[in-house]
Design a protein around this motif. Structure first.
Motif, PDB file in Angstrom:
ATOM      1  N   ARG A  35       0.892  -0.962   0.125  1.00 51.58           N
ATOM      2  CA  ARG A  35       0.099  -0.065  -0.080  1.00 51.58           C
ATOM      3  C   ARG A  35       0.704   1.132   0.042  1.00 51.58           C
ATOM      4  O   ARG A  35       0.576   2.317  -0.737  1.00 51.58           O
ATOM      5  N   MET A  36       1.844   1.280   0.754  1.00 48.62           N
ATOM      6  CA  MET A  36       2.719   2.382   0.826  1.00 48.62           C
ATOM      7  C   MET A  36       3.463   2.639  -0.412  1.00 48.62           C
ATOM      8  O   MET A  36       3.470   3.669  -1.122  1.00 48.62           O
ATOM      9  N   PHE A  37       3.794   1.720  -1.249  1.00 45.82           N
ATOM     10  CA  PHE A  37       4.510   1.833  -2.473  1.00 45.82           C
ATOM     11  C   PHE A  37       3.586   2.158  -3.441  1.00 45.82           C
ATOM     12  O   PHE A  37       3.927   2.628  -4.588  1.00 45.82           O
ATOM     13  N   THR A  38       2.392   1.622  -3.356  1.00 48.17           N
ATOM     14  CA  THR A  38       1.458   2.084  -4.541  1.00 48.17           C
ATOM     15  C   THR A  38       0.926   3.547  -4.318  1.00 48.17           C
ATOM     16  O   THR A  38       0.603   4.175  -5.172  1.00 48.17           O
ATOM     17  N   GLU A  39       0.510   3.784  -2.888  1.00 49.43           N
ATOM     18  CA  GLU A  39       0.006   5.112  -2.547  1.00 49.43           C
ATOM     19  C   GLU A  39       0.978   6.174  -2.836  1.00 49.43           C
ATOM     20  O   GLU A  39       0.805   7.500  -2.852  1.00 49.43           O
ATOM     21  N   HIS A  49      15.807  -2.985  -5.385  1.00 46.24           N
ATOM     22  CA  HIS A  49      15.160  -4.258  -6.149  1.00 46.24           C
ATOM     23  C   HIS A  49      13.590  -4.122  -5.959  1.00 46.24           C
ATOM     24  O   HIS A  49      12.684  -4.830  -6.668  1.00 46.24           O
ATOM     25  N   PHE A  50      12.886  -3.037  -5.735  1.00 48.48           N
ATOM     26  CA  PHE A  50      11.519  -2.727  -5.740  1.00 48.48           C
ATOM     27  C   PHE A  50      11.338  -1.791  -6.983  1.00 48.48           C
ATOM     28  O   PHE A  50      10.211  -2.001  -7.321  1.00 48.48           O
ATOM     29  N   ARG A 112       6.450   8.221   9.236  1.00 45.70           N
ATOM     30  CA  ARG A 112       4.726   8.630   9.364  1.00 45.70           C
ATOM     31  C   ARG A 112       3.962   7.996   8.519  1.00 45.70           C
ATOM     32  O   ARG A 112       2.804   7.587   8.962  1.00 45.70           O
ATOM     33  N   ILE A 113       4.414   7.985   7.440  1.00 43.66           N
ATOM     34  CA  ILE A 113       3.462   7.268   6.207  1.00 43.66           C
ATOM     35  C   ILE A 113       3.217   5.932   6.741  1.00 43.66           C
ATOM     36  O   ILE A 113       2.129   5.470   6.543  1.00 43.66           O
ATOM     37  N   ILE A 114       4.399   5.058   7.000  1.00 48.26           N
ATOM     38  CA  ILE A 114       4.026   3.699   7.221  1.00 48.26           C
ATOM     39  C   ILE A 114       3.446   3.581   8.335  1.00 48.26           C
ATOM     40  O   ILE A 114       2.444   2.590   8.333  1.00 48.26           O
TER      41      ILE A 114
END
Length: 154
Positions: A35-39, A49-50, A112-114
């Motif tokens: 969700r973090m990587f998507t948003e 590697h991501f 804070r995001i995570i």
């Protein structure tokens, strides 16, 4: 300040709330990261590697994403076990913060995001009470990480 003020009741309810998430540490950790990587796609730039992964599906299957999700949850779990002992709590937070600040150079706003995403997932899966029991913990973690960053010269 470096001392934490959790009442015994707050410690118990925070641990109870976290336990529900930690039972499925790898899956829930993966959900949070995906969700973090998507948003917030810029957060992917820290993970070589991501970077090439665009679909949430691909990320969910990735051993690296799953492994990192589990590591994040394990670190939080260690902190949750020491909410009633600030010295032990800081013994986990300080080296973690230092590594992210100096070696990995992760912008501290990402903590804070995570944390906010962890709270969202808790609320979706286990309801508002679960989330509110854990909010103070995430604030405490973010505050202490930010202090470490300040000391590291951010």
């Amino acid at each position: 300040s470096s001392t934490m003020s959790f009442s015994e009741a707050e410690v118990q309810s925070a641990r109870g709330a976290w336990e529900k998430m930690y039972v499925d540490a790898e899956d829930n950790g993966t959900t949070v990261l995906v969700r973090m990587f998507t948003e917030h796609p810029d957060t992917k730039s820290y993970f070589a590697h991501f970077k090439g992964m665009d679909s949430a599906e691909e990320m969910k299957q990735s051993d690296q994403v799953r492994g990192h999700g589990k590591r994040v949850f394990t670190a939080i779990n260690d902190m949750v076990q020491h909410l009633d002992n600030s010295e032990a709590f800081l013994g986990i937070v300080n080296p973690l913060g230092k590594k992210h600040a100096t070696q990995l150079k992760i912008d501290p706003k990402n903590f804070r995001i995570i944390c906010d995403i962890i709270l969202q997932v808790m609320e979706e899966k286990f309801g508002g009470d679960c989330k509110s029991s854990f909010e103070k913990v995430t604030n405490e973690i973010c505050t202490h990480l930010n202090n470490v960053y300040k000391e590291a010269g951010w």
